[in-house]
Design a protein around this motif. Structure first.
Motif, PDB file in Angstrom:
ATOM      1  N   THR A   9       0.872  -1.177   0.000  1.00 19.17           N
ATOM      2  CA  THR A   9       0.000   0.000   0.000  1.00 19.17           C
ATOM      3  C   THR A   9       0.912   1.231   0.000  1.00 19.17           C
ATOM      4  O   THR A   9       0.697   2.173   0.747  1.00 19.17           O
ATOM      5  CB  THR A   9      -0.917   0.016   1.240  1.00 19.17           C
ATOM      6  OG1 THR A   9      -0.119  -0.157   2.423  1.00 19.17           O
ATOM      7  CG2 THR A   9      -1.959  -1.086   1.162  1.00 19.17           C
ATOM      8  N   ALA A  59      -4.295   3.099  -6.742  1.00 23.14           N
ATOM      9  CA  ALA A  59      -3.849   1.726  -6.987  1.00 23.14           C
ATOM     10  C   ALA A  59      -4.060   1.328  -8.450  1.00 23.14           C
ATOM     11  O   ALA A  59      -3.221   0.638  -9.044  1.00 23.14           O
ATOM     12  CB  ALA A  59      -4.595   0.767  -6.068  1.00 23.14           C
ATOM     13  N   SER A  73      -1.780  -5.295  -4.223  1.00 23.76           N
ATOM     14  CA  SER A  73      -2.083  -4.126  -3.403  1.00 23.76           C
ATOM     15  C   SER A  73      -3.489  -4.234  -2.839  1.00 23.76           C
ATOM     16  O   SER A  73      -4.336  -4.957  -3.378  1.00 23.76           O
ATOM     17  CB  SER A  73      -1.922  -2.838  -4.211  1.00 23.76           C
ATOM     18  OG  SER A  73      -2.867  -2.766  -5.264  1.00 23.76           O
ATOM     19  N   PRO A  92      -6.086  -1.427  -1.724  1.00 19.74           N
ATOM     20  CA  PRO A  92      -6.421  -0.007  -1.540  1.00 19.74           C
ATOM     21  C   PRO A  92      -7.301   0.221  -0.320  1.00 19.74           C
ATOM     22  O   PRO A  92      -8.065  -0.655   0.093  1.00 19.74           O
ATOM     23  CB  PRO A  92      -7.169   0.350  -2.830  1.00 19.74           C
ATOM     24  CG  PRO A  92      -6.780  -0.705  -3.810  1.00 19.74           C
ATOM     25  CD  PRO A  92      -6.537  -1.950  -3.014  1.00 19.74           C
ATOM     26  N   PHE A 110      -3.138   6.002  -0.628  1.00 19.13           N
ATOM     27  CA  PHE A 110      -3.354   4.747  -1.335  1.00 19.13           C
ATOM     28  C   PHE A 110      -4.828   4.419  -1.460  1.00 19.13           C
ATOM     29  O   PHE A 110      -5.377   3.545  -0.783  1.00 19.13           O
ATOM     30  CB  PHE A 110      -2.587   3.605  -0.663  1.00 19.13           C
ATOM     31  CG  PHE A 110      -2.180   2.551  -1.649  1.00 19.13           C
ATOM     32  CD1 PHE A 110      -1.014   2.671  -2.362  1.00 19.13           C
ATOM     33  CD2 PHE A 110      -2.991   1.455  -1.897  1.00 19.13           C
ATOM     34  CE1 PHE A 110      -0.635   1.715  -3.302  1.00 19.13           C
ATOM     35  CE2 PHE A 110      -2.635   0.489  -2.824  1.00 19.13           C
ATOM     36  CZ  PHE A 110      -1.458   0.631  -3.532  1.00 19.13           C
TER      37      PHE A 110
END
Length: 408
Positions: A311, A341, A328, A330, A336
């Motif tokens: 992140t 992302a 990732s 988010p 972030f």
């Protein structure tokens, strides 16, 4: 020479270039004006005496991401952003009289200030890449806007880059530089400083039996601590027949004292590190999960990972640039977010994949860990998108040739 740096990631890039400048020409006096945060990336260089940090500094609530949300902008305005910008401008005007040139690292704001300060300047554009809108699916309004322009950079930015006083313009990749050249900007792409000093290395023997994940929660508080909790909770119940080494490297924040209460709440308990060679700040364990904390250990640990859980901004790009794919997760931001992302994933060609939920993250993580060919393919894409190391030295030579040689 004075370098303007407009963000935490930009600070790291500026530092790499400044280190190369100092290495090539130790006699050149170097100054830096960090425009976001307090510029902790420059602490060691300023303490060593070869770099002088100037200008007012303040940690804003958005951490430099007021452009990501209206809430972040309002918080920054309430925390004194206009006054801070005015004080930085006055500092720049004073410093401009004492330096040969100004080099701006970042986006529009440092570019504008370098132009408005008068005299010659150079620009290193770091956050924008045409890969972001050239990579599919590309149905957002912003994608159509960028296609219409033929560049992610905007017309008012082209005008500043075309200034007769702008001695050079450097971009992070060739495709972005090519798009600017088509708009009359003499842009070049000598290399990406973000990948300097990073190497893929074999893991130490203490971790050979483990599957190795790098956790990157970011450095902006309190968001970083919230991100750390979400990443760790996303691994709860993840099936693994072997130990799972979680390499959580951080900057100055969050530190051990901030993370310890969270880890205790999640059921982790402290333990001795399995080996001194790991250079871990602290070690925690929970079932088959071995969590290693390391402040400032990214350069050393990044090459050990098989997959990243991220992140973060700059660190995620660096990890993927080493050929290590990432997932990732988010959150609410301010940095972030889901939009951030998605843009990051497109920039990196899908080598980092955003997940909507913990279950999706676990499913994709299992797929990556069990499919070496998929990891290799995503790693190849990541390396291609980020480029080779060596950009810092190339840019330092360009700066010296352009600004210093002319005065000798």
């Amino acid at each position: 020479m004075l370098v303007l740096s407009n963000g935490h990631g930009e600070d790291l890039i500026a530092l790499r270039i400044l280190e190369a400048l100092h290495r090539l020409r130790p006699g050149v006096k170097l100054r830096v004006l960090p425009m976001v945060g307090v510029g902790r990336a420059f602490d060691a260089a300023t303490e060593a005496g070869w770099l002088h940090r100037v200008g007012p500094r303040a940690a804003l609530p958005s951490g430099g991401f007021s452009n990501q949300s209206l809430r972040g902008l309002i918080a920054d305005l309430g925390a004194g952003l206009p006054l801070l910008s005015w004080r930085q401008w006055r500092c720049l005007r004073r410093e401009r009289k004492q330096v040969n040139a100004v080099v701006a690292v970042g986006d529009l704001l440092p570019l504008l200030l370098a132009w408005a300060a008068g005299g010659r300047f150079g620009f290193i554009g770091t956050p924008k890449s045409d890969y972001t809108w050239r990579s599919g699916p590309g149905h957002a309004l912003s994608d159509h806007y960028h296609r219409l322009k033929g560049s992610e950079w905007d017309p008012w930015e082209w005008l500043l880059m075309r200034s007769r006083r702008c001695s050079f313009v450097a971009m992070r990749d060739r495709i972005t530089a090519r798009g600017l050249r088509r708009r009359g900007v003499p842009a070049e792409a000598p290399g990406n400083p973000m990948m300097d000093a990073l190497h893929a290395t074999e893991p130490p023997s203490a971790l050979e039996r483990c599957r190795r994940l790098m956790l990157l929660c970011g450095s902006r508080m309190p968001e970083a601590l919230q991100n750390a909790e979400r990443l760790l909770r996303s691994l709860e119940g993840f099936p693994s027949s072997v130990p799972l080494a979680l390499l959580m490297t951080t900057g100055s924040q969050p530190d051990q004292s901030q993370l310890a209460p969270l880890l205790e709440t999640l059921g982790y308990r402290p333990c001795p590190p399995p080996a001194a060679s790991l250079e871990a700040t602290a070690c925690w364990v929970k079932g088959v999960h071995l969590l290693l904390l390391g402040s400032g250990r990214f350069d050393r640990w990044a090459g050990w990972a098989e997959v990243g859980l991220a992140t973060a901004g700059t660190a995620t790009e660096q990890l993927v640039g080493l050929g290590i794919p990432a997932l990732s997760l988010p959150g609410p931001g301010p940095q972030f977010t889901r939009g951030f992302a998605k843009r990051q994933s497109r920039l990196l060609g899908g080598a980092v994949l955003p997940c909507r939920s913990r279950s999706e993250l676990q499913e994709r993580l299992s797929l990556l860990l069990n499919d070496p060919s998929l990891r290799n393919e995503l790693g190849r894409i990541g390396r291609q998108r980020m480029g080779r190391p060596g950009g810092s030295t190339a840019l330092a030579r360009r700066i010296l040739d352009q600004f210093i040689a002319d005065t000798e």
